[in-house]
Scaffold this motif. Structure first.
Motif, PDB file in Angstrom:
ATOM      1  N   SER B 284       0.859  -1.180   0.000  1.00 26.98           N
ATOM      2  CA  SER B 284       0.000   0.000   0.000  1.00 26.98           C
ATOM      3  C   SER B 284       0.895   1.229   0.000  1.00 26.98           C
ATOM      4  CB  SER B 284      -0.879   0.029   1.255  1.00 26.98           C
ATOM      5  OG  SER B 284      -1.657  -1.135   1.325  1.00 26.98           O
ATOM      6  N   ILE B 285       0.566   2.166  -0.858  1.00 27.06           N
ATOM      7  CA  ILE B 285       1.445   3.322  -0.991  1.00 27.06           C
ATOM      8  C   ILE B 285       0.626   4.480  -1.532  1.00 27.06           C
ATOM      9  CG2 ILE B 285       2.244   3.195  -3.388  1.00 27.06           C
ATOM     10  CD1 ILE B 285       5.085   3.128  -2.206  1.00 27.06           C
ATOM     11  N   SER B 286       1.008   5.708  -1.190  1.00 22.94           N
ATOM     12  CA  SER B 286       0.280   6.840  -1.752  1.00 22.94           C
ATOM     13  C   SER B 286       1.269   7.930  -2.148  1.00 22.94           C
ATOM     14  CB  SER B 286      -0.751   7.355  -0.749  1.00 22.94           C
ATOM     15  OG  SER B 286      -0.339   8.575  -0.192  1.00 22.94           O
ATOM     16  N   VAL B 287       0.954   8.622  -3.230  1.00 23.17           N
ATOM     17  CA  VAL B 287       1.851   9.639  -3.764  1.00 23.17           C
ATOM     18  C   VAL B 287       1.046  10.895  -4.049  1.00 23.17           C
ATOM     19  CG1 VAL B 287       3.565  10.150  -5.531  1.00 23.17           C
ATOM     20  CG2 VAL B 287       3.166   7.791  -4.867  1.00 23.17           C
ATOM     21  N   ARG B 288       1.663  12.064  -3.775  1.00 26.93           N
ATOM     22  CA  ARG B 288       0.955  13.328  -3.995  1.00 26.93           C
ATOM     23  C   ARG B 288       1.354  13.936  -5.330  1.00 26.93           C
ATOM     24  NH1 ARG B 288       2.538  16.315   1.426  1.00 26.93           N
ATOM     25  NH2 ARG B 288       1.351  18.034   0.520  1.00 26.93           N
ATOM     26  N   TYR B 296      13.322   1.724  -4.005  1.00 22.06           N
ATOM     27  CA  TYR B 296      14.601   1.020  -4.064  1.00 22.06           C
ATOM     28  C   TYR B 296      14.362  -0.444  -3.722  1.00 22.06           C
ATOM     29  CZ  TYR B 296      19.401  -0.304  -3.103  1.00 22.06           C
ATOM     30  OH  TYR B 296      20.610  -0.935  -3.124  1.00 22.06           O
ATOM     31  N   GLY B 297      15.153  -1.315  -4.333  1.00 17.16           N
ATOM     32  CA  GLY B 297      15.037  -2.728  -4.022  1.00 17.16           C
ATOM     33  C   GLY B 297      16.018  -3.509  -4.857  1.00 17.16           C
ATOM     34  N   LEU B 298      16.298  -4.720  -4.429  1.00 18.79           N
ATOM     35  CA  LEU B 298      17.213  -5.566  -5.179  1.00 18.79           C
ATOM     36  C   LEU B 298      16.439  -6.285  -6.266  1.00 18.79           C
ATOM     37  CD1 LEU B 298      19.101  -7.068  -2.152  1.00 18.79           C
ATOM     38  CD2 LEU B 298      19.719  -5.100  -3.547  1.00 18.79           C
ATOM     39  N   MET B 299      17.156  -7.021  -7.106  1.00 15.71           N
ATOM     40  CA  MET B 299      16.474  -7.797  -8.130  1.00 15.71           C
ATOM     41  C   MET B 299      15.509  -8.775  -7.483  1.00 15.71           C
ATOM     42  SD  MET B 299      18.204  -9.535 -11.351  1.00 15.71           S
ATOM     43  CE  MET B 299      16.999 -10.823 -11.153  1.00 15.71           C
ATOM     44  N   GLY B 300      14.319  -8.860  -8.043  1.00 16.79           N
ATOM     45  CA  GLY B 300      13.349  -9.797  -7.495  1.00 16.79           C
ATOM     46  C   GLY B 300      12.641  -9.266  -6.262  1.00 16.79           C
ATOM     47  N   ALA B 301      12.789  -7.964  -5.972  1.00 21.85           N
ATOM     48  CA  ALA B 301      12.128  -7.402  -4.801  1.00 21.85           C
ATOM     49  C   ALA B 301      10.639  -7.183  -5.051  1.00 21.85           C
ATOM     50  CB  ALA B 301      12.791  -6.085  -4.411  1.00 21.85           C
ATOM     51  N   GLY B 302      10.234  -7.229  -6.332  1.00 27.06           N
ATOM     52  CA  GLY B 302       8.817  -7.078  -6.651  1.00 27.06           C
ATOM     53  C   GLY B 302       8.451  -5.693  -7.137  1.00 27.06           C
ATOM     54  N   ARG B 303       9.452  -4.888  -7.485  1.00 29.41           N
ATOM     55  CA  ARG B 303       9.143  -3.533  -7.936  1.00 29.41           C
ATOM     56  C   ARG B 303       8.453  -3.543  -9.286  1.00 29.41           C
ATOM     57  NH1 ARG B 303      15.006  -1.715  -8.273  1.00 29.41           N
ATOM     58  NH2 ARG B 303      15.005  -3.840  -9.022  1.00 29.41           N
ATOM     59  N   SER B 304       9.056  -4.277 -10.250  1.00 30.40           N
ATOM     60  CA  SER B 304       8.451  -4.332 -11.580  1.00 30.40           C
ATOM     61  C   SER B 304       7.062  -4.920 -11.499  1.00 30.40           C
ATOM     62  CB  SER B 304       9.301  -5.196 -12.511  1.00 30.40           C
ATOM     63  OG  SER B 304      10.607  -4.726 -12.532  1.00 30.40           O
ATOM     64  N   GLU B 305       6.917  -5.963 -10.679  1.00 24.92           N
ATOM     65  CA  GLU B 305       5.622  -6.630 -10.568  1.00 24.92           C
ATOM     66  C   GLU B 305       4.577  -5.683  -9.992  1.00 24.92           C
ATOM     67  OE1 GLU B 305       8.483  -7.828  -9.674  1.00 24.92           O
ATOM     68  OE2 GLU B 305       8.752  -9.742 -10.716  1.00 24.92           O
ATOM     69  N   LEU B 485       6.643  -4.048   1.006  1.00 24.61           N
ATOM     70  CA  LEU B 485       7.100  -2.683   1.164  1.00 24.61           C
ATOM     71  C   LEU B 485       7.633  -2.572   2.592  1.00 24.61           C
ATOM     72  CD1 LEU B 485       7.184   0.108  -0.181  1.00 24.61           C
ATOM     73  CD2 LEU B 485       5.020   0.581   0.928  1.00 24.61           C
ATOM     74  N   VAL B 486       8.954  -2.470   2.737  1.00 23.08           N
ATOM     75  CA  VAL B 486       9.538  -2.535   4.071  1.00 23.08           C
ATOM     76  C   VAL B 486       9.386  -1.216   4.801  1.00 23.08           C
ATOM     77  CG1 VAL B 486      11.629  -2.980   5.370  1.00 23.08           C
ATOM     78  CG2 VAL B 486      11.179  -4.259   3.286  1.00 23.08           C
ATOM     79  N   SER B 503      16.551  -3.078   2.515  1.00 25.15           N
ATOM     80  CA  SER B 503      16.355  -3.861   1.294  1.00 25.15           C
ATOM     81  C   SER B 503      16.642  -5.340   1.519  1.00 25.15           C
ATOM     82  CB  SER B 503      17.229  -3.321   0.166  1.00 25.15           C
ATOM     83  OG  SER B 503      18.577  -3.581   0.458  1.00 25.15           O
ATOM     84  N   ALA B 504      17.276  -5.679   2.633  1.00 26.03           N
ATOM     85  CA  ALA B 504      17.532  -7.093   2.931  1.00 26.03           C
ATOM     86  C   ALA B 504      16.516  -7.635   3.923  1.00 26.03           C
ATOM     87  CB  ALA B 504      18.939  -7.262   3.475  1.00 26.03           C
ATOM     88  N   GLU B 505      15.652  -6.736   4.399  1.00 27.10           N
ATOM     89  CA  GLU B 505      14.724  -7.068   5.471  1.00 27.10           C
ATOM     90  C   GLU B 505      13.849  -8.275   5.153  1.00 27.10           C
ATOM     91  OE1 GLU B 505      13.579  -6.207   9.271  1.00 27.10           O
ATOM     92  OE2 GLU B 505      14.988  -5.041   8.076  1.00 27.10           O
ATOM     93  N   GLY B 506      13.243  -8.252   3.978  1.00 24.72           N
ATOM     94  CA  GLY B 506      12.278  -9.288   3.610  1.00 24.72           C
ATOM     95  C   GLY B 506      12.871 -10.680   3.675  1.00 24.72           C
ATOM     96  N   HIS B 507      14.137 -10.799   3.329  1.00 24.36           N
ATOM     97  CA  HIS B 507      14.756 -12.123   3.312  1.00 24.36           C
ATOM     98  C   HIS B 507      15.039 -12.605   4.720  1.00 24.36           C
ATOM     99  CE1 HIS B 507      15.068 -11.741  -0.969  1.00 24.36           C
ATOM    100  NE2 HIS B 507      15.424 -10.508  -0.760  1.00 24.36           N
TER     101      HIS B 507
END
Lengths: 354, 514
Positions: B284-288, B296-305, B485-486, B503-507
């Protein structure tokens, strides 16, 4: 140093782009070559009667090839058009001769215009079935249309138990007369089928060049993923091209039945291959994304004139097949060579700039 | 750099430089690989890690410098050549034939044959089983590779590499697609190979993993080696410092402008992964309006998805997207574009451009409806003037817009993709790695454009795996890891270390659960 490179590069570039222009015009050149060749070697080739007769032959293939061109530009193929021609011919013949038997003593007869519209609708529906198989059920176009090829041909044969519907003159009291107009009527000296071809060709060329759907057809064939990402409804575009191909095939079914004043269920056998050949000869790329309606029409004329001319010269039909095959292969080889040369020329232009 | 102990050193790169047309990918690198150890290589995208490894694996030849194997100078003409010298590489993109069995894959190109009687499948399977057992992989050599989960496929690749009597095994981001349990298996295998005296080269972005498995660490930045140490002597802070350095790149200055009201909100976006788990995990995210949010994220972090879900590319994704406070009903891409979203995809060639079409047609591809009269006729002049305007605004260097789009440089192609997105008049611009694979000048242009658009009130979300970029361009920074989203931090409060740790949190957490 700089002067040396420019002097060596300039003529190379010039000859490169001259060769490129020649290659781009190859279908035209081929057309003029066959016309020139046969006007010398085939008696009566240039007589008006013969030219009109040839144009009528070519028109049949040209219709199918136009529909095929759009399909191939999207990266697909439509093998079912020949069978659609056969089935649509049988629909026309059946409706004119027998109408629709409602099973309780009544039979509905349609007038000729209605018959034509129904036939066109049948073609479009079969095209839509192809489209649905390909877009909704993810069947490969080759397989989907191969399937409908058999199904349509089967229904055509079933409709009359393999017999011909002869003598489609119709009865005045049912207003089913006048069907001959399509195949043998003339307007301003030209056969009606040629006029229809001109109208459909202009419309198709217009769609390709000046409408969003036309642009989308090229985009889908050029890069389907990118097209999807750009918000193009890829499914709809594909539905459109297969329905248009079915529509074109239905026209051919009508014209053939009208020319013969009879419907035979085997009509249109292997027409799809001639249509593909015409499209490829006209510069349509089998991998999608490239092609023009104008090129395809010229391609159809080259193939048509070639086979008619060879008949007039009395060359065996076996040799005709060999020659036709060679022409198609040469066309594709030249097409690939042109692609490579084009890339080289573009790279050279880039290098010069940089 | 400490003195190199020659006894233990199996392969050395001596002053190696690699130049591609105009770009120096690696400059004057000295690298020693030790046997029986895990040699870790880190650096940002484009730092030259892959180039270095491709040189060792014989895919590329160095422009300058020597390769010394066991102290003797060698030259590799092909990957097969390097394989003969005992060098094996497991690429990030696995090179397996999914339609063949595990044994057939391991023995591809060197099948065990019985003369004219063809391939001896039984012998191949027996031998393959031997290698697989050495890895303790628990894989049946007769299964088709496509039926294996990705982690086991990786083990097949490794088995293939050991079957070649590999002395040096290069693993390029081997964990990017692995689950925590699979990572543990891989690490066990690595330890065993190490004990057998194999020199392992391990490339990864995940610092925590490097600290766990590595013995020696080498850091690369902009093609140069900027740090070399024993892993036990250093900490993550040291790595980040060596990775980033101090010299700043050319970023557009941020234009001061007021942020508007919230214009984009995503709620609980989820996307299931085909191999199980979630590729995008309740984001969940919001932008003005006027805000630039860097993800930011490493490969496979799910940004593109995440971006693909937002633009409607995944039918089985769930969650809600709001633009200007109203929820968007349309779930397909064209509906989302009409609602004011636009995506600039990461892979320009595969998803951004139609190569067969001209520059002009590519620009207007997504917005043809704007130039249409009577619902079907494209008005030439309208389209033309829009194209001219786009070329001018984005400073696209296009001599003739009717040329094919492939006739331009990568940077200009990227500008065309951006132009195409902007022509749909979006309110929210999603940019997936907008600076990937383009030269410095074009990068600066792209960054300037982003700033200008934000100033005009567009909301911009962009993803990157470049720390400097995310720090310099964003108003706020979001960090994604393993689909989640960390954290979201204001730029003023963000430090590079915070971002790297997040960025390493999820793992980490998944491992604790496992």
């Amino acid at each position: 140093m700089t002067t040396a490179t420019t002097t060596t590069n300039a003529p190379e570039a010039a000859s490169g782009s001259l060769l490129l222009t020649l290659m781009k015009l190859r279908t035209f050149i081929a057309l003029f070559a066959v016309i020139a060749f046969f006007s010398i070697f085939a008696p009566n080739f240039l007589s008006t009667a013969n030219l009109i007769l040839m144009a009528k032959h070519v028109a049949l293939n040209a219709f199918l090839a136009m529909g095929m061109t759009f399909v191939i530009i999207t990266g697909g193929i439509d093998l079912s058009v020949g069978s659609i021609v056969g089935l649509c011919g049988m629909v026309t013949g059946g409706l004119i001769l027998h109408g629709i038997d409602l099973q309780f003593g009544y039979t509905i007869y349609f007038n000729v215009v209605e018959v034509c519209l129904i036939t066109l609708a049948v073609g479009i529906v079969i095209g839509a079935i192809n489209g649905l198989l390909i877009t909704k059920l993810n069947v490969a176009p080759f397989i989907a249309t191969l399937g409908t090829l058999y199904v349509a041909r089967g229904f055509a044969l079933l409709s009359s138990d393999g017999q011909t519907f002869p003598n489609l003159v119709g009865k005045p009291e049912l207003s089913t007369t006048g069907f001959a107009f399509l195949g043998s009527g003339r307007l301003l000296g030209l056969p009606v089928s040629i006029w229809i071809l001109i109208v459909v060709a202009l419309a198709a060329a217009y769609v390709a060049k000046y409408t969003p759907i036309g642009r989308h057809i090229f985009a889908v064939g050029g890069n389907e993923r990118a097209a999807r990402m750009s918000g193009i409804r890829v499914g709809r575009v594909k539905m459109f091209v297969y329905m248009f191909s079915g529509f074109c095939a239905a026209i051919v079914g009508l014209v053939v039945s009208s020319e013969l004043m009879a419907s035979h269920p085997a009509t249109g056998n292997s027409f799809e291959l001639n249509a593909i050949a015409a499209a490829v000869l006209g510069g349509t790329s089998m991998s999608g994304g490239r092609g023009t309606i104008g090129g395809t029409i010229i391609g159809a004329f080259v193939i048509g004139i070639l086979s008619d001319g060879l008949v007039m010269m009395g060359i065996s039909s076996f040799w005709q097949m060999v020659i036709k095959g060679i022409v198609i292969i040469v066309a594709v080889v030249v097409d690939q060579a042109q692609r490579r040369l084009q890339q080289q020329v573009t790279l050279m232009q880039l290098a010069k700039k940089g | 750099m400490g003195p190199i102990d020659d006894d233990n050193c199996v392969l050395r790169l001596d002053d190696v430089t690699k130049v591609y047309s105009g770009i120096v990918a690696v400059r004057h690198a000295n690298l020693a690989l030790r046997r029986g150890a895990v040699n870790v290589l880190v650096g940002e995208n484009g730092a030259g890690k892959s180039t270095l490894m491709r040189i060792i694996a014989g895919v590329e030849k160095p422009s300058l410098g020597r390769i010394l194997l066991d102290g003797k100078e060698v030259e590799f003409h092909s990957p097969a050549d390097a394989q003969r010298h005992g060098i094996g590489m497991v690429f990030q993109e696995l090179n397996l034939f999914g339609n063949l069995s595990v044994a057939e894959n391991i023995f591809a190109t060197r099948e065990i044959t019985r003369g004219l009687r063809g391939i001896d499948h039984r012998a191949q399977i027996a031998k393959a089983t031997e290698f697989l057992d050495r890895l303790d992989a628990g894989i049946d050599a007769e299964t088709l590779v496509e039926d294996l989960p990705i982690g086991q496929q990786q083990l097949v690749e490794i088995a293939k590499a050991i079957s070649l009597d590999t002395r040096i095994l290069i693993l390029d981001e081997p964990t990017s697609a692995l689950s925590a349990a699979e990572v543990d298996v891989l690490f066990k295998v690595i330890r065993e190979l190490k004990a057998q005296g194999v020199a392992i080269v391990y490339i990864s972005h995940r610092l925590e993993e490097l600290m766990r498995i590595g013995d020696y660490i080498t850091v690369l930045r902009d093609g140069q080696i900027t740090g070399h140490a024993m892993v036990k002597d250093i900490d993550t802070k040291w790595i980040v410092r060596s990775m980033i350095g101090s010299d700043a790149k050319d970023f557009a200055k941020s234009v001061e402008h007021r942020l508007g009201a919230e214009i984009f909100r995503a709620e609980e976006i989820c996307l299931p992964r085909r191999t199980g788990g979630l590729a995008v995990d309740h984001v969940s995210i919001s932008v003005r309006a006027g805000e630039v949010l860097g993800i930011y994220g490493l490969m496979g972090a799910g940004r593109s998805e995440f971006f693909e879900c937002a633009i409607g590319q995944h039918r089985h994704s769930s969650g809600r997207i709001y633009v200007d406070g109203t929820e968007i009903d349309a779930s397909d891409t064209s509906g989302r574009i009409r609602a004011g979203l636009a995506l600039i995809p990461e892979d320009r060639q595969r998803e951004g451009l139609v190569q067969a079409l001209s520059i002009a047609s590519n620009l207007t591809l997504a917005s043809l409806d704007r130039f249409v009269r009577f619902g079907f006729h494209i008005v030439g002049e309208k389209e033309q003037s829009a194209i001219t305007a786009a070329i001018r605004d984005l400073s696209i260097k296009a001599p003739n817009p009717d040329f094919e789009v492939t006739s331009m440089s990568g940077g200009n192609q990227q500008k065309v993709v951006i132009g195409k997105a902007l022509m749909t008049r979006p309110k929210v611009l999603l940019m997936d790695e907008p600076s990937r694979g383009i030269d410095v000048g074009a990068k600066a242009d792209v960054f300037r454009t982003m700033r200008r658009l934000a100033g005009e009130g567009l909301a911009i979300l962009f993803s990157t795996s470049d720390l400097e970029e995310v720090m310099a361009l964003s108003d706020r920074i979001a960090v994604m890891s393993n689909g989640r989203l960390v954290t979201v931090i204001d730029r003023a409060e963000a430090t590079e270390e915070m971002i790297v740790t997040a960025s390493a949190e999820g793992h980490k957490t998944t491992r604790e659960h496992a």
